[in-house]
Scaffold this active site. Structure first.
Site, PDB file in Angstrom:
ATOM      1  N   GLY A  28       0.840  -1.192   0.000  1.00 46.12           N
ATOM      2  CA  GLY A  28       0.000   0.000   0.000  1.00 46.12           C
ATOM      3  C   GLY A  28       0.875   1.241   0.000  1.00 46.12           C
ATOM      4  O   GLY A  28       2.040   1.198  -0.403  1.00 46.12           O
TER       5      GLY A  28
ATOM      6  N   GLY B 281       4.007   0.526   2.296  1.00 42.63           N
ATOM      7  CA  GLY B 281       4.908  -0.490   1.774  1.00 42.63           C
ATOM      8  C   GLY B 281       5.433  -0.159   0.387  1.00 42.63           C
ATOM      9  O   GLY B 281       6.615  -0.361   0.092  1.00 42.63           O
TER      10      GLY B 281
ATOM     11  N   HIS C  18     -17.065   5.413  10.847  1.00 45.55           N
ATOM     12  CA  HIS C  18     -17.414   6.515   9.962  1.00 45.55           C
ATOM     13  C   HIS C  18     -18.932   6.624   9.876  1.00 45.55           C
ATOM     14  O   HIS C  18     -19.608   5.630   9.662  1.00 45.55           O
ATOM     15  CB  HIS C  18     -16.810   6.237   8.581  1.00 45.55           C
ATOM     16  CG  HIS C  18     -16.773   7.425   7.697  1.00 45.55           C
ATOM     17  ND1 HIS C  18     -17.910   7.935   7.123  1.00 45.55           N
ATOM     18  CD2 HIS C  18     -15.749   8.200   7.286  1.00 45.55           C
ATOM     19  CE1 HIS C  18     -17.570   8.992   6.380  1.00 45.55           C
ATOM     20  NE2 HIS C  18     -16.268   9.167   6.473  1.00 45.55           N
TER      21      HIS C  18
ATOM     22  N   ARG D 153     -17.048  12.882  13.486  1.00 51.18           N
ATOM     23  CA  ARG D 153     -17.421  11.517  13.114  1.00 51.18           C
ATOM     24  C   ARG D 153     -17.868  10.667  14.291  1.00 51.18           C
ATOM     25  O   ARG D 153     -18.901   9.988  14.225  1.00 51.18           O
ATOM     26  CB  ARG D 153     -16.196  10.814  12.485  1.00 51.18           C
ATOM     27  CG  ARG D 153     -15.873  11.292  11.109  1.00 51.18           C
ATOM     28  CD  ARG D 153     -14.638  10.577  10.583  1.00 51.18           C
ATOM     29  NE  ARG D 153     -14.300  11.094   9.247  1.00 51.18           N
ATOM     30  CZ  ARG D 153     -13.280  10.672   8.525  1.00 51.18           C
ATOM     31  NH1 ARG D 153     -12.487   9.744   8.983  1.00 51.18           N
ATOM     32  NH2 ARG D 153     -13.057  11.175   7.335  1.00 51.18           N
TER      33      ARG D 153
ATOM     34  N   HIS E 161     -14.107   1.824   9.750  1.00 47.02           N
ATOM     35  CA  HIS E 161     -13.314   2.037   8.537  1.00 47.02           C
ATOM     36  C   HIS E 161     -11.834   2.303   8.754  1.00 47.02           C
ATOM     37  O   HIS E 161     -11.071   2.295   7.801  1.00 47.02           O
ATOM     38  CB  HIS E 161     -13.994   3.081   7.650  1.00 47.02           C
ATOM     39  CG  HIS E 161     -13.395   4.431   7.689  1.00 47.02           C
ATOM     40  ND1 HIS E 161     -12.896   5.032   6.557  1.00 47.02           N
ATOM     41  CD2 HIS E 161     -13.202   5.259   8.691  1.00 47.02           C
ATOM     42  CE1 HIS E 161     -12.440   6.208   6.892  1.00 47.02           C
ATOM     43  NE2 HIS E 161     -12.604   6.378   8.164  1.00 47.02           N
TER      44      HIS E 161
ATOM     45  N   GLU F 216      -0.894   2.193   8.523  1.00 51.81           N
ATOM     46  CA  GLU F 216      -1.997   1.874   9.439  1.00 51.81           C
ATOM     47  C   GLU F 216      -1.651   0.706  10.362  1.00 51.81           C
ATOM     48  O   GLU F 216      -2.232   0.566  11.446  1.00 51.81           O
ATOM     49  CB  GLU F 216      -3.277   1.551   8.639  1.00 51.81           C
ATOM     50  CG  GLU F 216      -4.531   1.462   9.509  1.00 51.81           C
ATOM     51  CD  GLU F 216      -5.811   1.123   8.733  1.00 51.81           C
ATOM     52  OE1 GLU F 216      -5.775   1.161   7.494  1.00 51.81           O
ATOM     53  OE2 GLU F 216      -6.831   0.831   9.381  1.00 51.81           O
TER      54      GLU F 216
END
Lengths: 635, 246, 236
Positions: free
Chosen positions: A41, A44, A265, A329, A400, A424
């Site tokens: 991602g 990475g 979310h 949120r 999320h 993350e």
């Protein structure tokens, strides 16, 4: 007490001080060092490309069929940077401050400041790679505003910012693959971490096409494997997103930090039935013009258009007169849960609230609404088959993002030397709540601008034993992986992997979701533990281990989620306060607002896995030398 | 509603495949197409049979993992929609649906509906990038880019690499995929220095992967979930000829 | 890396192959257009037709150069077209059991799918056509007093007579007309495709060129068919 290894000096000089003093690897020697990067991602992909450019020998792994498909690709909104191009008063300090406040004062000052500092370089780098950010007629970059900030600092590429940034990183990687500096292993799943003499020296992977188990040795391992939101079964995460790599590393000694911090979310398309496989997020900008409501009477089954104004409860406007529908949120999500808990939810499943544009259309005209939200309305209609210009949208919160993750120090190194965790997958920068447009920023900051320095410092300063994949530690890890797969296939029970996952998700959502109680969390721990036992007694995994077998992949991941879920509940139980995405019903003000306990919980909780299977909670105190801790209020 | 499926089953790249017929008795109009396949698979697992293998990930039409040919159309009957976002309300009770994998020599079948699209990665690795090392970038606003160019570039950059263009093309040509990347980068000043080298290498790589040639059927544009225009292919040809002329 | 269906050698680039078919295709389109217009001379009378044919032959070396050029265009067009068609078949060895176009922006039609078939039939026709007329009675290597005529004191080949004879036979006349319909179909896709292959297209231009391509094909076919039918039904 964990040592964050934060460099000395004033906040603004820490990163420079670090860069001035970290050890460097001789350019000629970099080629001799192999770095294993798991995940492609934003974190990475950017790390693999950058390390290969520097001359390291990189091996890169992803579970998808191409590194371009990692879930970063689904991020819509944008990426923050304090470029201050709009001249609206933005500074690195403000970006830092907004991020740390948005995280409800549960993140590390030095990490967040570094993030804000390097954010500008990310935009430069992405533009140079050919990322087609939105531009103004003068040809310069456009910015927009986003939640939690009073300045316009968000760069975007239509609604596909994550995709474009990921393609930038993927293309940089592709260049290195073409040049032979990265060896790419697609459709490979990491099943274990190999540690030798206390250092991370390799990984065990499964070739998802042939089922073969492979051993890979290196001088360092970078986990860039994303978040664990799929523990809830239904989330906005991609179907293959999982915790396995991080969890196996945890079981090999890496501490897992703040697992209870999850972000929910508020504006997602609700569940329509049991067959539902995932949830789709819609930009929260919809709340700028939409009004959220439910019927006052739980038994009201009339069509929304037939419910008169007097029988409607615009509950956000009622409870938060000054912010109304624009509360943050976590507040919006919690309130949606409480009205549906009262039985006032709408739609077939009663697990939704209305987001109504009728007033906005009357006031501004259909054309204006179409110009603002046309593509979102189209997406909604495509999925639900309902026209939101005529009927109010039905929305519901969905998991999320997960702020928790493997514990890392300032160098992004976990508690296992040589194991670095980026994006993350680590816990570091978002505290208890992440602001919009900052996930992309963190992933790329870690990969492009932090790891090249900190990894070099580790490699240059560490004595490496010459080991190969014939080392007994590899054999032991490979055997463990193989026997686990055999075990999964040998049960041949009555329930499918998906059924177990769905059940786990329901427990997690009900008890470890938007609001949590002591009793509920204890109940969850018992239920998860029982479900886990049942899983190993009664799961049915089809097919053979020697071919492409999606349900075998899922089985291994769900087995890990069944362990993680329990740790999340325990972490939530121990954190006796409400902060960010973690809301304990016992810790709220009389008006129902979250109440932090700064005295006892201004720390990171990092869980150690012991050989005997027990978990030990360690802490890292968070010291705030530069910002004042305040309480959020949106009344 | 009851749906009958004729699904291509193939155990490996070199094993002959066949169609199997299945019934999904409890399909629901709100399901996505892939959720309907999930239901089928749950059914097969319970019956002790091997589930149908198919690729997917994000299920919101952006990752490009999914893709099957549904009743002869790549990604199915709804245009500009990846099959993960196709919903069963487009079908009616009693329908029979034929599902096949992407068929192209450039995309060998791995199992059932899963194909190997790594040829696309090799085409990009041949030149689909800007050669700029991390840290070497000038300030983002130092080079203005006309908005129209940036917008058009973005149109091409939206490609999700799903391979529908190849699957839908009567010639199994990868021209739209390759052209979209060449066009995305050729339109930006950042991509300009390498544009000739890029066009040449990417086209040559595409040719070596066993895809067919483009005969301008424009079917690729019609099946592309992002609706990328075949104008990209015209642009690729201009870029290539410019490179060949030197 | 798959290389089973890789073509190597001269002009194997997929772009150059299409440029060749495009350039030669457009050139041949201009040729058939000119040929068709020339044929219409028959409507003025056999003498005009013969004079036009004689004028072309009397260009001498220039005429031969044009013929050689045409031959080269035909050969390149045919050989490259066949290579492309073979490559395309190889690119999908297993066919779909169900296949249909997604419609909309797709320009996939029976015409676009059958380029190789219409092309090969046109090639066969071309050979027959050349044997019937160019190398027929009175033509090169086939001298015949019966097919000579003198107009304004110049002796020339009586091609009009040959044409009139040929188009008395129903199978020849209607066969010819049918082939011209194939030409129309070939040009339906061919003209716009050539422009796209040459990189000359942009979105705003595409519908116009596509429409003009169809009209051109239909016009050329109609022009070609008019004369044989007129002869067959005795109008001229």
């Amino acid at each position: 007490m964990l040592d964050s290894k934060t460099p000395a000096g004033p906040l603004k000089e820490k990163w420079d001080n670090y860069k001035n003093s970290c050890k460097l690897v001789n350019p000629a020697n970099k080629r001799k060092h192999t770095v294993l990067v798991v995940g492609t991602g934003l974190a990475g992909g950017s790390a693999a490309a950058t390390l290969a450019e520097l001359g390291y020998n990189v091996k890169s792994f992803c579970i998808q069929d191409s590194p371009r498909r990692a879930h970063s690709i689904a991020a819509q909104g944008g990426i923050n940077a304090a470029k201050n191009y709009p001249n609206d008063g933005d500074t690195v300090w403000r970006l830092f401050y907004d991020t740390i406040k948005g995280g409800d004062y549960r993140s590390r000052e030095a990490n967040v400041y570094r993030l804000a500092q390097v954010a500008n370089n990310i935009i430069d780098q992405a533009v140079a790679q050919g990322v087609p950010f939105a531009r103004e007629y003068g040809g310069l970059l456009d910015n927009r505003s986003f939640g939690g900030a009073q300045v316009s600092r968000t760069f975007y590429a239509r609604g596909q910012t994550g995709q474009q940034l990921l393609l930038g990183a993927y293309q940089a990687m592709s260049r290195q693959i073409g040049a032979g500096n990265i060896e790419m292993f697609a459709r490979q799943e990491m099943l274990d971490l190999v540690t030798i003499n206390g250092k991370a020296r390799g990984i065990i992977t499964r070739n998802l096409v042939t089922g073969e188990i492979e051993r890979h040795v290196g001088d360092a391992v970078l986990l860039c494997t994303g978040g664990y939101g799929n523990v809830y079964y239904l989330s906005t995460n991609a179907k293959n997103s999982n915790v396995t790599a991080a969890w196996r590393a945890h079981k090999r000694g890496a501490y897992f930090a703040n697992p209870c911090y999850t972000q929910i979310h508020p504006t997602c398309i609700p569940v329509s039935g049991d067959y539902q496989s995932k949830l789709t997020l819609m930009s929260e900008s919809l709340r700028n013009d939409g009004r959220v409501w439910v019927p006052k009477d739980p038994g009201d089954t009339r069509s929304p258009r037939d419910i008169p104004e007097d029988d409607r409860d615009y509950y956000l406007e009622r409870r938060y007169p000054s912010f109304g529908n624009l509360v943050p949120r976590d507040v919006a999500s919690r309130n949606a849960k409480s009205v549906t808990d009262e039985g006032r939810g709408v739609g077939e499943t009663k697990l939704a609230v209305y987001l109504d544009f009728a007033d906005a259309i009357r006031r501004l005209g259909k054309d204006t609404i179409e110009a603002r939200y046309g593509n979102l309305f189209e997406m909604y209609e495509r999925i639900t088959g309902e026209n939101p210009y005529e009927m109010p949208m039905r929305i519901f919160p969905a998991v999320h993002y997960t702020m928790g993750g493997l514990w890392v120090d300032y160098e992004l190194q976990s508690s296992v030397p040589g194991l670095f965790v980026l994006g993350e997958a680590n816990f570091s920068d978002h505290g208890a709540n992440r602001l919009g447009a900052s996930a992309l920023m963190q992933g790329l900051s870690d990969g492009y601008f932090v790891i090249p320095y900190t990894l070099g410092n580790y490699i240059a300063g560490t004595e490496m034993d010459a080991v190969g994949t014939d080392h007994p530690a590899f054999a032991e890890a490979e055997d463990a992986s193989t026997s686990r797969i055999d075990q999964l296939l040998s049960v041949q029970g009555d329930k499918t992997v998906v059924e177990f996952h769905r059940e786990l998700g329901k427990i997690m959502w009900d008890e470890v979701g938007m609001s949590r109680t002591k009793e509920g969390l204890q109940r969850a721990i018992d239920q998860i533990s029982a479900l886990r036992d049942e899983f190993w007694q009664n799961v049915r995994v089809p097919g053979e281990p020697t071919h492409h077998n999606k349900y075998l992949e899922f089985a291994g991941r769900v087995a890990d989620f069944l362990e993680l879920g329990e740790l999340m509940a325990r972490d939530a139980l121990e954190r006796e306060e409400s902060c960010g995405g973690h809301f304990r019903e016992e810790y709220q003000s009389p008006e129902g607002e979250a109440m932090r306990n700064d005295e006892d919980f201004t720390h990171v909780a990092a869980w150690e896995h012991r050989e005997d299977g027990s978990k030990v909670r360690h802490t890292e105190d968070l010291e705030f030398e530069n910002v004042q801790l305040t309480t959020r209020s949106y009344k | 509603m009851i749906i009958t499926l004729k699904v291509w089953r193939q155990e490996g790249p070199d094993v002959p495949g066949r169609f199997e017929t299945y019934k999904v008795p409890d399909a629901n109009p709100h399901m996505s197409f892939l959720e309907m396949l999930d239901v089928l698979n749950e059914q097969l697992i319970k019956e002790g049979k091997d589930p149908v293998e198919f690729d997917y990930d994000c299920r919101e039409g952006i990752c490009g993992s999914c893709g099957v040919v549904i009743d002869g159309q790549a990604h199915g009957p709804q245009q500009r929609t990846a099959c993960c976002q196709l919903h069963m309300r487009h079908y009616k009770d009693g329908d029979t649906i034929v599902i096949e994998p992407w068929r192209a020599e450039g995309f060998p079948i791995i199992r059932d509906l899963v194909v190997d699209r790594s040829a696309f990665d090799r085409i990009v690795a041949a030149g689909g990038y800007v050669s700029v090392n991390t840290g070497a970038a000038p300030d983002a606003n130092s080079i203005p880019v006309p908005k129209d160019d940036a917008d058009l570039s973005m149109d091409y950059a939206t490609c999700i690499g799903c391979g529908a263009c190849v699957a839908g093309c009567p010639n199994a040509s990868a021209s739209l995929f390759t052209a979209a990347k060449i066009s995305h980068l050729a339109l930006l000043p950042q991509g300009d220095p390498e544009r000739e080298r890029r066009a040449k290498s990417m086209v040559d790589q595409m040719a070596s992967e066993g895809f067919g040639d483009c005969s301008n059927h424009a079917e690729c544009e019609a099946v592309c979930p992002k609706g990328i225009s075949i104008d990209a292919i015209a642009r690729m040809r201009r870029e290539y000829m410019r490179a060949v002329r030197g | 890396m798959s290389s089973s269906s890789t073509e190597s050698g001269w002009l194997s680039s997929p772009i150059l192959k299409k440029v060749i078919t495009g350039v030669t295709g457009l050139g041949l389109t201009l040729f058939v257009l000119g040929h068709m217009v020339g044929n219409l001379a028959m409507f003025t009378g056999p003498d005009a037709y013969n004079q036009y044919a004689h004028f072309l032959v009397s260009l001498g070396p220039l005429f031969y150069a044009i013929e050689l050029g045409l031959l080269a265009f035909f050969l390149f067009h045919i050989v490259t077209g066949i290579r492309i068609a073979i490559g395309n078949r190889r690119a999908r060895n297993t066919r779909y059991s169900v296949y249909k176009t997604a419609g909309g922006p797709s320009r996939q039609t029976a015409a676009s799918r059958s380029m190789i078939i219409t092309g090969l039939l046109l090639m066969v026709f071309l050979v027959i056509h050349l044997l019937s007329f160019k190398f027929g009675p009175g033509g090169p290597g086939n001298a015949s007093q019966a097919y000579l005529t003198t107009i304004d004191g110049v002796e020339m080949r009586d091609l009009a007579k040959l044409v009139h004879e040929k188009f008395q036979t129903p199978w020849y006349t209607f066969g010819y007309a049918a082939i011209m319909l194939l030409l129309m179909i070939h040009l339906r896709h061919g003209v716009w495709s050539a422009m796209q292959s040459l990189g000359a297209m942009r979105p705003s231009l595409t519908p116009i060129v596509y429409a003009l391509g169809g009209l051109l094909g239909a016009g050329i076919a109609a022009g070609f068919i008019a004369m044989p039918l007129a002869i067959y039904f005795g109008f001229i």
